[in-house]
Every structure is written in C-alpha cells, then in structure tokens.
Enzyme design. Structure first.
Site, short mmCIF file in Angstrom:
data_model
loop_
_atom_site.label_atom_id
_atom_site.label_comp_id
_atom_site.label_asym_id
_atom_site.label_seq_id
_atom_site.Cartn_x
_atom_site.Cartn_y
_atom_site.Cartn_z
N GLY A 20 -5.65 -11.51 2.53
CA GLY A 20 -6.78 -11.58 1.92
C GLY A 20 -7.85 -12.87 1.81
O GLY A 20 -8.88 -12.88 2.03
N ARG A 43 -20.01 -15.81 6.20
CA ARG A 43 -19.38 -15.88 4.85
C ARG A 43 -18.28 -16.65 4.41
O ARG A 43 -17.65 -16.17 3.54
CB ARG A 43 -19.31 -14.21 4.50
CG ARG A 43 -20.61 -13.55 4.29
CD ARG A 43 -20.40 -12.10 3.98
NE ARG A 43 -21.58 -11.30 3.85
CZ ARG A 43 -22.14 -10.83 2.76
NH1 ARG A 43 -21.67 -11.25 1.65
NH2 ARG A 43 -23.55 -10.56 2.77
N GLY A 89 -0.28 -9.63 2.39
CA GLY A 89 -1.08 -9.95 1.11
C GLY A 89 0.14 -10.16 -0.01
O GLY A 89 1.32 -10.29 0.37
N GLU A 181 -6.12 -3.21 -1.64
CA GLU A 181 -6.60 -3.19 -0.10
C GLU A 181 -5.93 -2.09 0.57
O GLU A 181 -7.02 -1.70 1.62
CB GLU A 181 -6.69 -4.49 0.43
CG GLU A 181 -7.52 -5.51 -0.17
CD GLU A 181 -6.92 -6.36 -1.34
OE1 GLU A 181 -5.82 -6.28 -1.12
OE2 GLU A 181 -7.57 -6.88 -2.12
N ASP A 204 3.44 -11.87 -8.81
CA ASP A 204 3.36 -11.81 -10.21
C ASP A 204 4.00 -10.31 -10.76
O ASP A 204 4.09 -9.37 -10.10
CB ASP A 204 1.82 -11.86 -10.94
CG ASP A 204 1.04 -10.76 -10.35
OD1 ASP A 204 0.45 -11.05 -9.17
OD2 ASP A 204 0.70 -9.99 -10.95
N1 HPA Z 1 -2.99 -6.52 -9.45
C1 HPA Z 1 -3.59 -6.29 -8.29
N2 HPA Z 1 -3.62 -6.91 -7.42
C2 HPA Z 1 -2.69 -7.87 -7.43
C3 HPA Z 1 -1.99 -8.27 -8.28
C4 HPA Z 1 -1.83 -7.39 -9.35
O1 HPA Z 1 -1.12 -7.77 -10.43
N3 HPA Z 1 -1.06 -9.33 -7.95
C5 HPA Z 1 -1.94 -9.60 -6.62
N4 HPA Z 1 -2.55 -8.81 -6.16
#
Ligand code: HPA
Length: 236
Positions: A20, A43, A89, A181, A204
């Site tokens: 990403g 960009r 990602g 994505e 996470d």
């Molecule tokens: N939510 C959405 N996209 C993400 C998250 C999440 O908790 N962590 C990494 N990408």
C-alpha cells in the site's frame, strides 16, 4: 505512460508486487530486488522494476482504499499489459484466534464498496481471488514451511466507524479481518481476465487495539515479502 503512472511501455514487468505504502515499495525494491530502477514517481506513488533471482518484477504502491488500488491496478492491467498483481499489505484481525504477524492469503474479498458495481455493473458483495497466483502462494507456503491462513477478508470503505459492533458483511461471510483494497483489485482482475492475489500480515487486533509498532512493521513484513517473491518465481 498511463494517466497515473509515468513508466514507459516495457518498463513495467508482467508481475507486480503491490504494497500500500510507497515507502514500503522503495524498501522492498532496495532490499529484495537486484538492479531496481525507479520507473514512476507520479504523486510520490513509487514504482520500481528490477529482478528477483533473475526474474523481472515490478514493485509498486497502491495507496489506500478501493478507489486508489482501483486506479493503479486498472492501468497496470489495461495500459501495461500486466498479467498478475500480488497485493502485499496489512490487515486488522476480527477474530480472537488470529494474532499479530499471522499471514492470510485472501480467498474472497467482501465489501460494501460500490466500486465493482460502479465500474463493471457487478452486483455481488464478494469477489474471489483471480487466476493462479493464490494457489502458487499456498503451494510456496507449504514448500517453505510458512504457516498461512486462507479465507474471506473484509475490504472496508471506512477505517473509522461510529458503531463498534461487527459489520453485517463480516458476519455474513465469516471474514477473518479487515483491509481496504482486495475487493477492487479482484474486481479489476476479473474484468480483464488477469491474475490477482492478496497476501496480508495481521498488523492489528481490531477489538483490543493491539498493534505492531511502526518500527516493527518493516521487519514483520519481510516474511510476507519473501513468500510473495518466491511465489512469483513459480508463475509464468
Ligand atoms: N482496518 C482496515 N484496514 C486495515 C486495518 C484495519 O483494522 N489494519 C490494517 N489495514
């Protein structure tokens, strides 16, 4: 040249590895590719082309969300004749059994996003991985003894939500985690009859807000990057 990518025709390889973050694309190109050349920085979304163990590969960023990856992957397939895009990602985990650093190979991307409907009149809220890339990644994980989960992912449109309960679509499809994505990437690949996979590292845990620190991310992602690059070697 396409509207959002400055590379000349022929400067993008048939296989693209797509994180990403543009700086992650730079990190991967500098640390994993040989003779990497910056072929687009429009960009500040960097694309590098080089070789991995002799195979021509492009590493390019997608940016965040379906609209962004929708643009880059569309132009790669349509304007650069790319055969295969592997998104590499991160995701959040919805399930207590799924831990930080776990790897997920996305079998199906589920989304409330209007992307596929708006672009292609495709009405379903879930789209499968496309072509052979997904299976190549599963096979390579077995060969390298890397533990890998497969299943459904939620490609959400909103990172921040007012309602803390699980979205309906997550329950409907038993989604393992959330990213933003895969749905648009798979929609584009399906439209063009090309290959697309999404490989994710859990960064996470959504319920507890536990997360891999920014410092740990680079190292944490190396296992996924190695698996993705080795899988690329198996693809024609
Ligand atoms: N939510 C959405 N996209 C993400 C998250 C999440 O908790 N962590 C990494 N990408």
């Amino acid at each position: 040249m396409s509207i959002h990518i400055a590379a000349a025709p022929g400067e993008i390889a048939p296989i693209v590895l797509m994180p990403g973050d543009p700086l992650r694309a730079k990190y991967i190109a500098e640390n994993h590719l040989t003779n990497a050349i910056l072929v687009s920085s429009t960009r500040n979304v960097f694309f590098f082309t080089g070789t991995y163990k002799g195979k021509h590969i492009t590493i390019g960023a997608s940016g965040m969300g379906c609209p962004s990856i929708g643009i880059y992957s569309y132009e790669l397939y349509h304007d650069y004749n790319v055969d295969c895009i592997i998104r590499a990602g991160t995701c959040g985990s919805y399930m207590t059994g799924i831990k930080l650093y776990d790897l997920i190979n996305v079998e199906v991307a589920c989304s409330e996003s209007t992307y596929a409907r708006t672009a292609f009149d495709y009405m379903k809220n879930n789209i499968l991985h496309q072509g052979k890339a997904y299976q190549s990644i599963n096979d390579m994980a077995k060969k390298l003894n890397v533990s890998l989960r497969t299943g459904a992912i939620h490609s959400g449109d909103a990172f921040y939500r007012a309602d803390p309960s699980l979205p309906e679509i997550v329950i409907e499809h038993n989604c393992l985690g959330a990213e933003m994505e895969a749905f648009a990437l798979f929609a584009n690949a399906q439209y063009f009859g090309k290959s697309a996979a999404t490989l994710l590292t859990v960064s996470d845990i959504i319920r507890t807000h536990e997360r891999i620190s920014a410092d740990e991310r680079e190292r944490a992602l190396d296992l996924m990057i190695n698996l993705a690059l080795e899988s690329c070697l198996q693809m024609s």
